[in-house]
Scaffold this motif. Structure first.
Motif, PDB file in Angstrom:
ATOM      1  N   PRO A  46       0.823  -1.128  -0.002  1.00  0.00           N
ATOM      2  CA  PRO A  46       0.122  -0.194   0.141  1.00  0.00           C
ATOM      3  C   PRO A  46       0.987   1.368   0.119  1.00  0.00           C
ATOM      4  CG  PRO A  46      -0.868  -1.559   1.585  1.00  0.00           C
ATOM      5  CD  PRO A  46       0.392  -2.155   1.136  1.00  0.00           C
ATOM      6  N   SER A  47       2.029   1.072   0.611  1.00  0.00           N
ATOM      7  CA  SER A  47       2.706   2.531   0.665  1.00  0.00           C
ATOM      8  C   SER A  47       3.495   2.926  -0.764  1.00  0.00           C
ATOM      9  CB  SER A  47       3.886   2.475   1.753  1.00  0.00           C
ATOM     10  OG  SER A  47       4.920   1.439   1.549  1.00  0.00           O
ATOM     11  N   ILE A  48       3.635   1.972  -1.758  1.00  0.00           N
ATOM     12  CA  ILE A  48       4.495   2.116  -2.781  1.00  0.00           C
ATOM     13  C   ILE A  48       3.689   3.274  -3.566  1.00  0.00           C
ATOM     14  CG2 ILE A  48       3.004   0.449  -4.395  1.00  0.00           C
ATOM     15  CD1 ILE A  48       5.778  -0.521  -5.586  1.00  0.00           C
ATOM     16  N   GLN A  49       4.747   4.128  -4.283  1.00  0.00           N
ATOM     17  CA  GLN A  49       4.184   5.019  -5.240  1.00  0.00           C
ATOM     18  C   GLN A  49       4.339   4.305  -6.582  1.00  0.00           C
ATOM     19  OE1 GLN A  49       2.966   8.090  -4.118  1.00  0.00           O
ATOM     20  NE2 GLN A  49       3.136   7.000  -2.253  1.00  0.00           N
ATOM     21  N   VAL A  50       3.498   5.045  -7.593  1.00  0.00           N
ATOM     22  CA  VAL A  50       3.319   4.586  -8.836  1.00  0.00           C
ATOM     23  C   VAL A  50       3.880   5.566  -9.877  1.00  0.00           C
ATOM     24  CG1 VAL A  50       1.670   3.732 -10.576  1.00  0.00           C
ATOM     25  CG2 VAL A  50       1.776   2.728  -8.326  1.00  0.00           C
ATOM     26  N   MET A  51       4.625   5.261 -10.911  1.00  0.00           N
ATOM     27  CA  MET A  51       5.010   6.203 -11.875  1.00  0.00           C
ATOM     28  C   MET A  51       4.867   5.581 -13.236  1.00  0.00           C
ATOM     29  SD  MET A  51       8.623   8.288 -12.196  1.00  0.00           S
ATOM     30  CE  MET A  51       9.191   8.779 -13.686  1.00  0.00           C
ATOM     31  N   TYR A  52       4.197   6.322 -14.240  1.00  0.00           N
ATOM     32  CA  TYR A  52       3.741   5.490 -15.296  1.00  0.00           C
ATOM     33  C   TYR A  52       4.522   6.428 -16.489  1.00  0.00           C
ATOM     34  CZ  TYR A  52      -0.725   3.554 -13.418  1.00  0.00           C
ATOM     35  OH  TYR A  52      -1.339   2.860 -12.673  1.00  0.00           O
ATOM     36  N   MET A  53       4.871   5.560 -17.468  1.00  0.00           N
ATOM     37  CA  MET A  53       5.470   6.240 -18.607  1.00  0.00           C
ATOM     38  C   MET A  53       4.823   5.994 -20.051  1.00  0.00           C
ATOM     39  SD  MET A  53       9.203   4.455 -19.123  1.00  0.00           S
ATOM     40  CE  MET A  53       9.350   2.563 -18.542  1.00  0.00           C
ATOM     41  N   SER A  54       5.001   6.562 -20.903  1.00  0.00           N
ATOM     42  CA  SER A  54       4.079   6.267 -22.302  1.00  0.00           C
ATOM     43  C   SER A  54       4.828   7.049 -23.322  1.00  0.00           C
ATOM     44  CB  SER A  54       2.540   6.496 -22.021  1.00  0.00           C
ATOM     45  OG  SER A  54       2.108   6.015 -23.375  1.00  0.00           O
ATOM     46  N   GLY A  55       5.084   6.417 -24.560  1.00  0.00           N
ATOM     47  CA  GLY A  55       5.230   7.049 -25.705  1.00  0.00           C
ATOM     48  C   GLY A  55       4.168   7.599 -26.649  1.00  0.00           C
ATOM     49  N   PHE A  56       2.787   7.194 -26.145  1.00  0.00           N
ATOM     50  CA  PHE A  56       1.837   7.621 -27.055  1.00  0.00           C
ATOM     51  C   PHE A  56       1.575   9.281 -27.166  1.00  0.00           C
ATOM     52  CE2 PHE A  56       0.336   3.463 -26.335  1.00  0.00           C
ATOM     53  CZ  PHE A  56      -0.390   3.365 -27.535  1.00  0.00           C
ATOM     54  N   ALA A  57       1.150   9.751 -27.953  1.00  0.00           N
ATOM     55  CA  ALA A  57       1.098  11.151 -28.106  1.00  0.00           C
ATOM     56  C   ALA A  57       0.574  11.629 -26.899  1.00  0.00           C
ATOM     57  CB  ALA A  57       0.332  11.690 -29.493  1.00  0.00           C
ATOM     58  N   GLU A  58       0.642  12.848 -26.446  1.00  0.00           N
ATOM     59  CA  GLU A  58       0.149  13.695 -25.350  1.00  0.00           C
ATOM     60  C   GLU A  58      -1.099  13.492 -25.203  1.00  0.00           C
ATOM     61  OE1 GLU A  58       1.187  17.380 -22.556  1.00  0.00           O
ATOM     62  OE2 GLU A  58       2.722  16.580 -23.951  1.00  0.00           O
ATOM     63  N   LYS A  59      -2.063  14.020 -26.248  1.00  0.00           N
ATOM     64  CA  LYS A  59      -3.386  13.907 -26.244  1.00  0.00           C
ATOM     65  C   LYS A  59      -4.075  12.490 -26.069  1.00  0.00           C
ATOM     66  CE  LYS A  59      -3.654  13.747 -31.235  1.00  0.00           C
ATOM     67  NZ  LYS A  59      -4.060  14.248 -32.404  1.00  0.00           N
ATOM     68  N   ASN A  60      -3.520  11.425 -26.494  1.00  0.00           N
ATOM     69  CA  ASN A  60      -3.928  10.260 -26.298  1.00  0.00           C
ATOM     70  C   ASN A  60      -3.623   9.729 -25.082  1.00  0.00           C
ATOM     71  OD1 ASN A  60      -4.776  10.122 -29.045  1.00  0.00           O
ATOM     72  ND2 ASN A  60      -2.819   9.411 -29.520  1.00  0.00           N
ATOM     73  N   VAL A  61      -2.660   9.873 -24.425  1.00  0.00           N
ATOM     74  CA  VAL A  61      -2.299   9.428 -23.102  1.00  0.00           C
ATOM     75  C   VAL A  61      -3.350   9.907 -21.966  1.00  0.00           C
ATOM     76  CG1 VAL A  61      -0.755   9.986 -20.988  1.00  0.00           C
ATOM     77  CG2 VAL A  61       0.183   9.525 -23.211  1.00  0.00           C
ATOM     78  N   GLU A  62      -4.008  11.027 -22.127  1.00  0.00           N
ATOM     79  CA  GLU A  62      -5.047  11.595 -21.273  1.00  0.00           C
ATOM     80  C   GLU A  62      -6.170  10.306 -21.307  1.00  0.00           C
ATOM     81  OE1 GLU A  62      -6.019  15.392 -22.334  1.00  0.00           O
ATOM     82  OE2 GLU A  62      -3.988  16.122 -21.839  1.00  0.00           O
ATOM     83  N   LYS A  63      -6.480   9.909 -22.455  1.00  0.00           N
ATOM     84  CA  LYS A  63      -7.625   8.642 -22.390  1.00  0.00           C
ATOM     85  C   LYS A  63      -7.147   7.334 -21.803  1.00  0.00           C
ATOM     86  CE  LYS A  63      -8.892  10.790 -26.751  1.00  0.00           C
ATOM     87  NZ  LYS A  63      -8.945  10.782 -28.185  1.00  0.00           N
ATOM     88  N   LEU A  64      -5.668   7.277 -21.395  1.00  0.00           N
ATOM     89  CA  LEU A  64      -5.339   6.112 -21.093  1.00  0.00           C
ATOM     90  C   LEU A  64      -5.438   5.877 -19.297  1.00  0.00           C
ATOM     91  CD1 LEU A  64      -1.899   5.533 -22.829  1.00  0.00           C
ATOM     92  CD2 LEU A  64      -3.965   4.375 -23.248  1.00  0.00           C
ATOM     93  N   PRO A  65      -6.140   4.914 -18.857  1.00  0.00           N
ATOM     94  CA  PRO A  65      -6.443   4.708 -17.589  1.00  0.00           C
ATOM     95  C   PRO A  65      -5.258   4.704 -16.573  1.00  0.00           C
ATOM     96  CG  PRO A  65      -6.981   2.884 -18.344  1.00  0.00           C
ATOM     97  CD  PRO A  65      -6.589   3.584 -19.712  1.00  0.00           C
ATOM     98  N   ALA A  66      -5.080   5.600 -15.577  1.00  0.00           N
ATOM     99  CA  ALA A  66      -3.857   5.504 -14.688  1.00  0.00           C
ATOM    100  C   ALA A  66      -4.522   5.624 -13.352  1.00  0.00           C
ATOM    101  CB  ALA A  66      -2.981   6.548 -14.770  1.00  0.00           C
ATOM    102  N   LEU A  67      -3.752   5.238 -12.196  1.00  0.00           N
ATOM    103  CA  LEU A  67      -4.149   5.268 -10.903  1.00  0.00           C
ATOM    104  C   LEU A  67      -4.116   6.714 -10.318  1.00  0.00           C
ATOM    105  CD1 LEU A  67      -2.646   2.331  -8.877  1.00  0.00           C
ATOM    106  CD2 LEU A  67      -5.050   2.696  -9.614  1.00  0.00           C
ATOM    107  N   PRO A  68      -5.439   7.369  -9.936  1.00  0.00           N
ATOM    108  CA  PRO A  68      -5.274   8.816  -9.663  1.00  0.00           C
ATOM    109  C   PRO A  68      -4.347   8.930  -8.359  1.00  0.00           C
ATOM    110  CG  PRO A  68      -7.584   8.020  -9.749  1.00  0.00           C
ATOM    111  CD  PRO A  68      -6.666   7.016 -10.022  1.00  0.00           C
TER     112      PRO A  68
END
Length: 99
Positions: A46-68
């Protein structure tokens, strides 16, 4: 630790008894998405922090689900930018929504 895919990463985490501060994962991967990995790992750590990366175009990344509460970095990135984002994730821990 470095894993070659979500299943391997989850297995490594389960076998490792030490603390894991940060998960860095791609949002889009074969087999298991970065969000799926994060959701499962957060249940065990539960204490782990999460960092995502992506090479998708910035406008498409907003549509990808990530943990708030997670941190995101756009590929390609420099070592300096990666270090800044890691520092951000670890210096300002955010409560991740487990849903």
């Amino acid at each position: 630790m470095v894993a070659h895919g979500g299943a391997e990463g989850l297995e490594m985490s389960r076998k490792f008894s030490g603390k894991i501060d940060l998960l860095l994962t791609d949002l889009v991967m074969e087999g298991m998405s970065g969000r799926e990995i994060a959701k499962k790992l957060v249940l065990d750590r539960p204490s782990i922090q999460v960092m995502y990366m992506s090479g998708f175009a910035e406008k498409n990344v907003e549509k990808l689900p990530a943990l708030p509460g997670s941190v995101f970095i756009q590929k390609p990135f420099t070592r300096e930018a990666l270090a800044e984002k890691i520092h951000e994730a670890l210096s300002n821990p955010k409560e991740l929504q487990r849903a």
